[in-house]
Scaffold this active site. Structure first.
Site, PDB file in Angstrom:
ATOM      1  N   SER A 167     -50.414 -41.789 -25.429  1.00  0.00           N
ATOM      2  CA  SER A 167     -49.033 -42.493 -25.263  1.00  0.00           C
ATOM      3  C   SER A 167     -48.211 -41.987 -26.663  1.00  0.00           C
ATOM      4  O   SER A 167     -48.871 -41.668 -27.487  1.00  0.00           O
ATOM      5  CB  SER A 167     -49.168 -44.037 -25.828  1.00  0.00           C
ATOM      6  OG  SER A 167     -48.048 -44.387 -26.029  1.00  0.00           O
ATOM      7  N   GLY A 288     -44.431 -39.889 -11.504  1.00  0.00           N
ATOM      8  CA  GLY A 288     -43.502 -39.452 -10.677  1.00  0.00           C
ATOM      9  C   GLY A 288     -44.020 -39.491  -9.164  1.00  0.00           C
ATOM     10  O   GLY A 288     -43.418 -38.793  -8.221  1.00  0.00           O
TER      11      GLY A 288
HETATM   12  C1  LIG Z   1     -42.690 -49.237 -19.324  1.00  0.00           C
HETATM   13  C2  LIG Z   1     -43.802 -48.543 -19.462  1.00  0.00           C
HETATM   14  C3  LIG Z   1     -44.942 -49.368 -20.255  1.00  0.00           C
HETATM   15  C4  LIG Z   1     -46.186 -48.377 -20.105  1.00  0.00           C
HETATM   16  N1  LIG Z   1     -47.276 -48.648 -20.677  1.00  0.00           N
HETATM   17  C5  LIG Z   1     -48.372 -47.957 -21.024  1.00  0.00           C
HETATM   18  C6  LIG Z   1     -49.712 -48.648 -21.457  1.00  0.00           C
HETATM   19  O1  LIG Z   1     -49.488 -49.560 -21.939  1.00  0.00           O
HETATM   20  N2  LIG Z   1     -50.717 -47.751 -21.130  1.00  0.00           N
HETATM   21  C7  LIG Z   1     -50.738 -46.514 -20.687  1.00  0.00           C
HETATM   22  O2  LIG Z   1     -51.732 -45.963 -20.636  1.00  0.00           O
HETATM   23  N3  LIG Z   1     -49.750 -45.988 -20.059  1.00  0.00           N
HETATM   24  C8  LIG Z   1     -48.516 -46.811 -20.121  1.00  0.00           C
HETATM   25  N4  LIG Z   1     -47.490 -46.321 -19.436  1.00  0.00           N
HETATM   26  C9  LIG Z   1     -47.543 -44.991 -18.476  1.00  0.00           C
HETATM   27  C10 LIG Z   1     -47.903 -45.074 -17.058  1.00  0.00           C
HETATM   28  O3  LIG Z   1     -49.114 -46.104 -17.008  1.00  0.00           O
HETATM   29  C11 LIG Z   1     -47.895 -43.896 -16.525  1.00  0.00           C
HETATM   30  O4  LIG Z   1     -48.845 -42.884 -16.727  1.00  0.00           O
HETATM   31  C12 LIG Z   1     -46.646 -43.150 -16.497  1.00  0.00           C
HETATM   32  O5  LIG Z   1     -45.355 -44.087 -16.304  1.00  0.00           O
HETATM   33  C13 LIG Z   1     -46.169 -42.135 -15.358  1.00  0.00           C
HETATM   34  O6  LIG Z   1     -46.172 -42.891 -14.105  1.00  0.00           O
HETATM   35  P1  LIG Z   1     -44.897 -43.090 -13.322  1.00  0.00           P
HETATM   36  O7  LIG Z   1     -44.021 -41.623 -13.154  1.00  0.00           O
HETATM   37  O8  LIG Z   1     -45.452 -43.666 -12.177  1.00  0.00           O
HETATM   38  O9  LIG Z   1     -44.077 -44.322 -14.197  1.00  0.00           O
HETATM   39  C14 LIG Z   1     -46.039 -47.009 -19.541  1.00  0.00           C
HETATM   40  C15 LIG Z   1     -45.190 -46.590 -18.578  1.00  0.00           C
HETATM   41  C16 LIG Z   1     -43.879 -47.418 -18.715  1.00  0.00           C
HETATM   42  C17 LIG Z   1     -42.765 -47.001 -17.740  1.00  0.00           C
END
Ligand SMILES: Cc1cc2nc3c(=O)[nH]c(=O)nc-3n(C[C@H](O)[C@H](O)[C@H](O)COP(=O)(O)O)c2cc1C
Length: 332
Positions: A167, A288
């Site tokens: 993160s 994505g």
């Molecule tokens: C609002 C938000 C909160 C997130 N919180 C976490 C988290 O607590 N732990 C984690 O491993 N990833 C967290 N992520 C990352 C997501 O798990 C994911 O890896 C990332 O958003 C990419 O996927 P996507 O493009 O489908 O959103 C968060 C993402 C978003 C948008």
């Protein structure tokens, strides 16, 4: 028409749990079976699951089962409760299908997480992966202690653990991915996990990776984790590299459609680097995946499982059923 996209992002974010709960009265649990998978004794009804951060406190496990998920990742949970980072924590660009967040693991802490998850009888309907992190005040030199603390409390409830050091919203956290620190950080965690299991069949450990690593760095991370017998990887977390190109503040992490090319490329590279060492390991693609087609492409590139977060913001929770419907056409 997605009415929630007309709301300010922070309001929509706060209302999402209520909307999920409301479905308890109108939606029956969904059995979406397509491309099922069996791995380390776990049965996945389908390969599409929720990403880390969606259910940080294990409060909505049964709600998500109603929408047909193949598995869920819960957390990130930290040993002690903590609030989010100060200031704005979430934003959205509807035109770009992009999400920005600067949350920093806000969660109710391990004790409340255990209370919540212990209400769910085992065996689970679909596998539950538990994503663990460190509190923001724990220095990196002691970070492994936070992760081990989480392993000890959560091992009765975890099908697999996700070690989150990717993160961008906890200062210095990603430094643990650097070659010099990674082995030192992971070794005691792997040893503790084995000891907790009594030396036999430890709970699988997965490492969640950053999309901002170079291919060389990815190679080193994979090699170190293979050496330590980790069980798999999630590629990827949010990126800091697109900041200048999207209408978001100059901090935090970006996900959604603009992250797709990077996540897809890292998946391809990981498959290539791992070669035969991929056998028995789990590769999960995240980042994505906004359409059924993109989910299928990740599977065809070599992912065993795929996860979504941003797609659920833009398409809503029925995304899982939409993908299942397309999958029946594609795979039958
Ligand atoms: C609002 C938000 C909160 C997130 N919180 C976490 C988290 O607590 N732990 C984690 O491993 N990833 C967290 N992520 C990352 C997501 O798990 C994911 O890896 C990332 O958003 C990419 O996927 P996507 O493009 O489908 O959103 C968060 C993402 C978003 C948008």
């Amino acid at each position: 028409m997605k009415p929630w996209l007309l709301l300010p992002p922070e309001v929509a974010y706060k209302m999402a749990p209520l909307a999920l709960r409301a479905h308890r009265f109108v939606t029956k649990p969904k059995h979406c079976r397509w491309r099922p998978l069996e791995w380390q004794g776990m049965n996945f009804l389908n390969p599409l699951g929720t990403s880390g951060g969606i259910d940080k406190n294990a409060e909505h496990i049964e709600d998500w089962w109603r929408f047909g998920v193949g598995f869920q990742e819960l957390g990130t949970v930290t040993p002690q409760p903590q609030t989010s980072n100060p200031g704005k924590i979430i934003d959205r660009s509807n035109g770009d299908m992009a999400i920005w967040n600067k949350m920093g693991f806000p969660n109710l802490g391990l004790e409340q997480f255990v209370k919540n998850i212990s209400r769910i009888p085992r065996p689970y309907y679909t596998p539950l992966f538990l994503n663990i992190g460190k509190n923001r005040w724990t220095p990196n030199s002691k970070a492994h202690e936070d992760y081990i603390f989480c392993l000890k409390s959560l091992h009765p409830f975890a099908d697999a653990f996700v070690i989150n050091i990717s993160s961008p919203n906890t200062t210095g956290l990603r430094d643990l991915l650097h070659k010099e620190q990674l082995r030192q950080f992971l070794e005691p965690i792997v040893a503790a996990n084995l000891e907790i299991a009594g030396g036999n069949n430890p709970t699988p450990l997965l490492l969640k990776l950053s999309p901002d690593q170079s291919i060389d760095e990815l190679g080193i991370t994979l090699e170190t984790s293979l050496d330590l017998a980790l069980d798999g990887w999630i590629l990827t977390n949010t990126t800091t590299q697109l900041r200048g190109q999207l209408p978001f503040p100059d901090a935090g992490g970006i996900s959604g459609a603009p992250l797709a090319p990077t996540s897809r490329n890292l998946l391809k590279q990981a498959v290539e680097i791992l070669g035969n060492n991929k056998q028995g390991k789990l590769l999960i693609s995240s980042g994505g995946v906004m359409t059924p087609k993109e989910a299928f492409e990740r599977l065809e590139l070599g992912a065993d499982l795929v996860q979504v977060y941003a797609a659920l913001i833009f398409e809503g929770p029925h995304f899982f059923a939409q993908v299942a419907k397309s999958a029946v056409k594609r795979y039958s």
